[in-house]
Structure formats: structure tokens, C-alpha cells
Design a protein around this motif. Structure first.
Motif, mmCIF file in Angstrom:
data_model
loop_
_atom_site.group_PDB
_atom_site.id
_atom_site.type_symbol
_atom_site.label_atom_id
_atom_site.label_comp_id
_atom_site.label_asym_id
_atom_site.label_seq_id
_atom_site.Cartn_x
_atom_site.Cartn_y
_atom_site.Cartn_z
ATOM 1 N N TYR A 178 122.364 7.107 59.238
ATOM 2 C CA TYR A 178 121.804 7.122 57.877
ATOM 3 C C TYR A 178 121.294 8.520 57.541
ATOM 4 O O TYR A 178 120.501 8.691 56.625
ATOM 5 C CB TYR A 178 120.635 6.139 57.769
ATOM 6 C CG TYR A 178 121.008 4.697 57.456
ATOM 7 C CD1 TYR A 178 122.299 4.209 57.618
ATOM 8 C CD2 TYR A 178 120.030 3.813 56.976
ATOM 9 C CE1 TYR A 178 122.611 2.880 57.332
ATOM 10 C CE2 TYR A 178 120.333 2.491 56.677
ATOM 11 C CZ TYR A 178 121.617 2.032 56.863
ATOM 12 O OH TYR A 178 121.911 0.711 56.565
ATOM 13 N N TRP B 130 134.443 4.670 51.594
ATOM 14 C CA TRP B 130 133.137 4.100 51.242
ATOM 15 C C TRP B 130 133.283 3.282 49.976
ATOM 16 O O TRP B 130 134.323 3.398 49.297
ATOM 17 C CB TRP B 130 132.111 5.232 51.021
ATOM 18 C CG TRP B 130 130.703 4.810 51.376
ATOM 19 C CD1 TRP B 130 129.690 4.534 50.499
ATOM 20 C CD2 TRP B 130 130.171 4.614 52.694
ATOM 21 N NE1 TRP B 130 128.565 4.170 51.204
ATOM 22 C CE2 TRP B 130 128.830 4.207 52.549
ATOM 23 C CE3 TRP B 130 130.691 4.727 53.980
ATOM 24 C CZ2 TRP B 130 128.005 3.921 53.633
ATOM 25 C CZ3 TRP B 130 129.872 4.437 55.069
ATOM 26 C CH2 TRP B 130 128.544 4.043 54.889
ATOM 27 N N TRP C 89 123.945 -2.725 47.322
ATOM 28 C CA TRP C 89 124.105 -2.943 48.766
ATOM 29 C C TRP C 89 125.468 -2.477 49.263
ATOM 30 O O TRP C 89 125.856 -2.766 50.384
ATOM 31 C CB TRP C 89 123.848 -4.407 49.146
ATOM 32 C CG TRP C 89 122.572 -4.973 48.605
ATOM 33 C CD1 TRP C 89 122.416 -6.151 47.922
ATOM 34 C CD2 TRP C 89 121.255 -4.409 48.703
ATOM 35 N NE1 TRP C 89 121.104 -6.342 47.584
ATOM 36 C CE2 TRP C 89 120.366 -5.295 48.046
ATOM 37 C CE3 TRP C 89 120.723 -3.233 49.256
ATOM 38 C CZ2 TRP C 89 118.994 -5.048 47.930
ATOM 39 C CZ3 TRP C 89 119.362 -2.978 49.141
ATOM 40 C CH2 TRP C 89 118.520 -3.874 48.495
ATOM 41 N N GLU D 153 128.505 -3.361 48.719
ATOM 42 C CA GLU D 153 129.409 -4.399 49.210
ATOM 43 C C GLU D 153 130.271 -5.033 48.125
ATOM 44 O O GLU D 153 131.404 -5.420 48.391
ATOM 45 C CB GLU D 153 128.590 -5.527 49.871
ATOM 46 C CG GLU D 153 127.787 -5.074 51.068
ATOM 47 C CD GLU D 153 126.885 -6.177 51.614
ATOM 48 O OE1 GLU D 153 126.676 -6.210 52.828
ATOM 49 O OE2 GLU D 153 126.393 -7.011 50.818
ATOM 50 N N TYR E 258 124.702 -8.519 57.197
ATOM 51 C CA TYR E 258 124.540 -7.145 57.697
ATOM 52 C C TYR E 258 123.276 -7.086 58.558
ATOM 53 O O TYR E 258 122.195 -7.456 58.098
ATOM 54 C CB TYR E 258 124.434 -6.177 56.516
ATOM 55 C CG TYR E 258 124.229 -4.732 56.901
ATOM 56 C CD1 TYR E 258 125.095 -4.089 57.796
ATOM 57 C CD2 TYR E 258 123.177 -3.988 56.356
ATOM 58 C CE1 TYR E 258 124.912 -2.752 58.134
ATOM 59 C CE2 TYR E 258 122.999 -2.644 56.684
ATOM 60 C CZ TYR E 258 123.876 -2.037 57.577
ATOM 61 O OH TYR E 258 123.699 -0.719 57.903
ATOM 62 N N PHE F 132 127.891 -6.352 61.508
ATOM 63 C CA PHE F 132 127.781 -7.618 60.807
ATOM 64 C C PHE F 132 127.648 -8.755 61.807
ATOM 65 O O PHE F 132 128.552 -9.017 62.590
ATOM 66 C CB PHE F 132 128.999 -7.827 59.904
ATOM 67 C CG PHE F 132 129.103 -6.769 58.839
ATOM 68 C CD1 PHE F 132 128.412 -6.915 57.641
ATOM 69 C CD2 PHE F 132 129.841 -5.613 59.046
ATOM 70 C CE1 PHE F 132 128.476 -5.934 56.652
ATOM 71 C CE2 PHE F 132 129.914 -4.620 58.065
ATOM 72 C CZ PHE F 132 129.226 -4.787 56.865
HETATM 73 C C1 NOJ Z 1 127.382 -2.421 55.125
HETATM 74 C C2 NOJ Z 1 126.135 -2.958 54.533
HETATM 75 O O1 NOJ Z 1 126.226 -4.278 54.147
HETATM 76 C C3 NOJ Z 1 125.711 -2.115 53.414
HETATM 77 O O2 NOJ Z 1 124.602 -2.625 52.778
HETATM 78 C C4 NOJ Z 1 125.468 -0.740 53.922
HETATM 79 O O3 NOJ Z 1 125.044 0.044 52.884
HETATM 80 C C5 NOJ Z 1 126.709 -0.180 54.556
HETATM 81 N N1 NOJ Z 1 127.254 -1.079 55.526
HETATM 82 C C6 NOJ Z 1 126.432 1.176 55.176
HETATM 83 O O4 NOJ Z 1 125.626 1.092 56.284
#
Ligand code: NOJ
Ligand code: NOJ
Length: 534
Positions: free
Chosen positions: A97, A181, A250, A252, A389, A394
Motif C-alpha cells: 500500500y 488495476w 473499493w 471492485e 477481501y 480474498f
Molecule cells: C482488492 C480489494 O477488494 C480492494 O478493495 C483493494 O482496493 C484492492 N484489492 C487493492 O488492494
């Protein structure tokens, strides 16, 4: 402008030289740098604590406030990283991050930008230093950070990205992250514009800052098309692209999101005001028209049948399990929008539909997480009930500190609103918010409860007490973490044990906790007389 001592350097182009302290780990609160180098109190209301970083931090009674302030400060003062950058977390693997996410960074700088535009009032007012005789109080450190944020944001806007202004994250050296992304994320430009509009208003409100007006009308809002300025670029993007599907907060789901749209509306409203004050009335009118249309489009998110605001409509893709679209992002959006527009009408944190969404969200998660059982403390919550998540990969979703702190924050804003109005609307939503979250049953059958009714202070107190117990629960979980007692907030808590999960020291978690504490302080002041009547 006031001279600041030390090896200061300047940032910001276009004529506004903002003096920066040399930055480094030595200045971390509690570190051994010059004790008076940091006006930390400007960022965090700490009552009677002294106006100097290391003593202030020592004076803070709440270890979590202290730890959060440190995380917050460290995220915006990373050694070797340009000022104006904010890392989402220092964590560089599992998860990585260590990026400047436009959303997280804007939420971080929104906290820095809490400075009142014209000085006086506000929590930072009393500790401001006066740079200009008789002018409103100046905040040199905040100014340096905000100028840095504008500068860094310009760099982001002007670099070659995959998704243009909707690019979600950048490396800390300012270069775009061009890997795969979820793109575009259109909440980013809206949030960034809101924060930088506030910065422009601060500068315009301080008429005496040399070069300020020129800086604003060159760097931030130039009124030209095509524009070369940071805020207008984002506003033009938002005004043109708000109808497009984008990826949610989020990262997603692709679709039309309440979170994104509410902030887009707020950005265009605030931007219209700025445009107007700088003589760009054609643009102001255009932004207002778009804002109104966004506002109208938000109505579709309310489902009377389900009894909450649906986070995403017109879904293009996303996790198939996410079927409820009951999401804390609705509450987060309402809090952020109200922050920037206290005159907000629809979808404020006290709006019945937002209250209903909070009630339903808590209801969906109370039984979902084992740590909510066997405790009299209020439930902690996560992003949405079907979340899987875990902060790294996951597996299964967990409660999130920033989501939980938002519930406390909302409670304080709701109480503050009621105290300000000296009445509250009693409808099925406020009644169920009061009974289900604040454990307060109202006997009155009337549609409004006025301040002279003895049940009014009871309602206000119930809601404030709910917020306080939520924050206490956050503190308790932070302190009890079996993997470390440094009391900082991670991204998630393990749903069974409450242990830190996902990024350790998530900046957004720290900001959410500190923002909720500020709201508590403000509410205390606003509601004092109401509570005294109990
Ligand atoms: C998947 C997660 O669900 C999402 O919320 C997150 O921002 C990304 N991965 C990046 O870590
Ligand atoms: C995951 C969250 O889903 C997203 O909103 C956030 O921007 C990143 N983590 C970074 O904190």
C-alpha cells in the motif's frame, strides 16, 4: 510572509512561495526533533494541550489518538518523498500500500484542509500563528502541505496515465502506476477538487498573502479552456464524465456509485462557488447545472422496498456475491460531502435515508462477525456484508476500523445537527436509528421533537452516547490487539479475534478515528446546553 527558521525550502509554482520546514523522521511527534517544529494541534483538537508537538502528544490522554496522529503525520512526511504526497500505508508487501492513492490522499489532505477559510472559529483557530498584522490567522505548516498537495496533484494530472484524471494511484515519486488495476476511479478527481477548492478559498480569504490571488488564478483555477490549472481540470472532468460507469471506492465494482456521485455533486457545487468568485460565471453556471442533474440522479439509489440507499446501480461488473449493495460507503460519502458543504440538503449524514442505511448495515453485520457476540459494546462493521477481501487476498471479509469510526462520526454529526436546529424530525428512519443504534425509545407520537420537549435531550444524549461507545470499542480493540500494543489502527480487524488484519497502520483508519474525535469535540460544544438541561 512570516519567516520560518531552519533550512526552509519552498514549494509551489506560480508566484506563491510557501515556506516548508525541513522534513524528516526527527520531527515525528514524540521523536526528538525540535519540540516546536510542528503545530500538530492544528490537525487534532486536543483541548487544553500545549501548542507544540512533542508535549502535545504526551498530553493526549488517549493512546489511540496519539498513535493515530503519528500515523497521520508520518503518512504526509515520508522522508525523501515530495511534500504533498500521502501514502496509504507504510506497508510495502502483503499488502503493498506504499502508494499515493488519490482517494486516500485526498481524504488525508481533507483533514489538513480543515482550516477555516477566513480564520477564527474552527478547532485550529486558537493556535494559529499570525503571519500578517491584523489579518486572519495563518497556518504556515498547513499552507506548505496544501501547496505541496496542489503541486503533486498537478504532476499526477500531467503524467501519462492509463485512465487520465480517473487514475487511482501513483508511486510516491509521482510517477503513475501503470499496471493492471480497476480504472477509472472517478471519485478521485471529485475529492481532490474538493480539497483544493478549500485551499483556494483559504488563500482568497487571506487577502494579504503576497501573490496568493495570482497563485490561485494560475495554479488552481485559471478560468481558461482548455485549462492549465489543477482544480478546474478536475472540475471539467467531473462535469463531463459523471454519467460514465467507473470503478467504485473499493476498487471492485464497475457501475454508477452513490459514493462517487455524491462527491461529484459536492465538488461541482463547491467548484461553482469558486468559479463565480473568480469571475468565471459561465463555468459556474455549467457546474451548477451538472450538480443539479447529479443530485436528481441520486434519487434512484433509494430503494423504499429494501429500506436503504443502494451503493451501485447499473452494475457492469463486480464480485457476483455482492448482491445487497448495502455498503458503508454511503455513510462515508455523506460525511465527506457534509464536511465540504455544511449547507448540504439531500443525503447529509442526518438524512433519513442515510440513517436507514446505517441501521441496516449494522443489522447485517452484527451477527456476521464473532467479535460482536458476547459484548455489550456496539457492533463493529466492515465495508459490506458479502465482502471477502481480507486485506491481503480474498478469503473472508472483516470489520474495518474506518467503517466503524464512521458510525461514531455520523452519530456526532447527527446530534450536532439536532442541537443546532433545536428540533429533530421524527419519522420511521430517525425513530429506528434512535431505537436500534442509540437504544433510545421516543414516546412522542409527533412528527417533530422540539428542544423544550424533555425527550429531546434524551434523544441527543442517546445518539452521542452511541458514538462514544463506538469509539471506546475501537480503542479497546486497538489496545487489546494480541499482535502488538502500539495501539495504531490497521485496515481490518480479524472478525473472530479482533487482531490486526491487512495493512498495519492504514492512514485512512487513523484519519477516520481522528475525524470522529473532532466531531465529538464540536458536538460537545454545540450540545452543551441541551445536555445540561437533562
Ligand atoms: C482488492 C480489494 O477488494 C480492494 O478493495 C483493494 O482496493 C484492492 N484489492 C487493492 O488492494
Ligand atoms: C483498499 C480500499 O478498498 C481502497 O478504497 C483504498 O483506496 C485502498 N485499499 C488503499 O487504502
Amino acid at each position: 510572509m512570516k519567516q520560518v527558521r531552519g533550512n526552509a525550502r519552498t514549494v509551489g509554482a506560480g508566484g506563491l512561495a510557501v515556506t516548508l520546514q525541513p522534513l524528516g523522521v526527527g520531527l515525528l511527534p514524540g521523536g526528538d526533533g525540535p519540540a516546536d517544529a510542528l503545530n500538530l494541534a492544528s490537525f487534532s483538537d486536543s483541548g487544553g494541550c500545549p501548542n507544540n508537538a512533542s508535549e502535545l502528544v504526551r498530553c493526549m490522554q488517549d493512546p489511540l489518538e496519539r498513535a493515530s496522529s503519528q500515523v497521520f503525520f508520518a503518512s504526509t512526511h515520508v522522508p525523501g518523498v515530495p511534500p504533498g504526497t500521502a501514502i496509504a500505508s507504510p506497508s510495502t508487501s502483503a499488502p503493498d500500500y506504499f502508494y499515493h492513492w488519490v482517494r486516500d490522499a485526498s481524504i488525508t489532505f481533507a483533514r489538513i484542509a480543515k482550516i477555516p477559510a477566513t480564520g477564527g472559529g474552527g478547532s485550529g483557530g486558537q493556535i494559529a500563528s499570525r503571519g500578517i498584522a491584523d489579518g486572519p490567522p495563518r497556518h504556515p505548516e498547513i499552507e506548505a502541505l496544501m501547496a505541496g498537495f496542489a503541486h503533486v496533484s498537478r504532476g499526477h494530472q500531467e503524467s501519462p496515465t492509463v485512465a487520465g484524471l480517473g487514475e487511482p494511484k501513483f508511486l510516491v515519486d509521482g510517477t503513475p502506476f501503470n499496471g493492471p488495476w480497476g480504472r477509472p476511479q472517478n471519485d478521485g478527481p471529485a475529492l481532490r477538487a474538493l480539497v483544493l477548492t478549500r485551499w483556494a478559498q483559504y488563500l482568497l480569504g487571506h487577502g494579504g498573502i503576497p501573490g496568493a490571488r495570482e497563485y490561485v488564478s494560475k495554479e488552481l483555477y485559471d478560468g481558461a479552456l482548455p485549462t492549465q490549472s489543477v482544480v478546474k481540470r478536475d472540475l471539467e472532468y467531473v462535469a463531463a464524465a459523471w454519467r460514465d460507469a467507473s470503478v467504485d471506492v473499493w476498487e471492485e465494482v464497475r457501475g454508477t456509485h452513490f459514493f462517487t456521485r455524491l462527491l461529484q455533486r459536492a465538488a461541482l457545487d463547491a467548484g461553482a462557488e469558486l468559479a463565480e468568485s473568480l469571475g468565471d460565471s459561465g463555468a459556474a453556471a455549467w457546474y451548477r447545472v451538472q450538480a443539479r442533474e447529479i443530485g436528481a440522479s441520486l434519487a434512484a439509489h433509494w430503494s423504499a422496498k429494501r429500506g436503504y440507499l443502494i451503493a451501485t446501480l447499473d452494475k457492469v461488473s463486480g464480485p457476483p456475491a455482492k448482491t445487497s449493495d448495502l455498503d458503508v460507503s454511503v455513510v462515508l460519502a455523506a460525511l465527506l460531502a457534509e464536511r465540504f458543504d455544511p449547507r448540504i440538503r439531500a443525503y447529509a449524514p442526518w438524512d433519513g435515508r442515510v440513517l436507514a442505511t446505517a441501521v441496516r448495515l449494522v443489522g447485517s453485520m452484527r451477527g456476521l462477525y464473532a467479535i460482536n457476540a458476547n459484548t455489550s459494546a456496539p457492533a463493529v462493521v466492515g465495508r459490506y456484508p458479502e465482502d471477502v477481501y481480507d486485506g491481503v487476498g480474498f478469503s473472508r471479509g472483516n470489520p474495518w476500523p474506518l467503517a466503524t469510526a464512521a458510525l461514531a462520526h455520523q452519530a456526532f454529526i447527527v446530534a450536532r445537527r439536532w442541537c443546532r436546529l433545536r428540533y429533530l424530525d421524527l419519522n420511521q428512519y430517525s425513530r429506528s436509528y434512535l431505537s436500534e443504534l442509540a437504544a433510545t425509545r421516543i414516546e412522542s407520537g409527533l412528527p417533530t421533537l422540539i428542544a423544550t420537549d424533555p425527550e429531546f435531550p434524551k434523544a441527543v444524549r442517546g445518539v452521542i452516547e452511541y458514538g462514544v461507545s463506538v469509539l471506546k470499542r475501537v480503542r479497546q480493540l486497538a489496545a487489546a490487539d494480541p499482535h502488538g500494543d502500539d495501539a495504531a489502527l490497521s485496515e481490518q480487524w480479524d472478525r473472530d479475534t479482533g487482531a490486526k488484519q491487512g495493512a498495519i497502520n492504514l492512514t485512512w483508519s487513523a484519519v477516520a478515528y481522528l475525524d470522529a474525535l473532532d466531531a465529538y469535540t464540536e458536538t460537545g460544544l454545540k450540545c452543551r446546553s441541551v445536555l445540561q438541561s437533562l
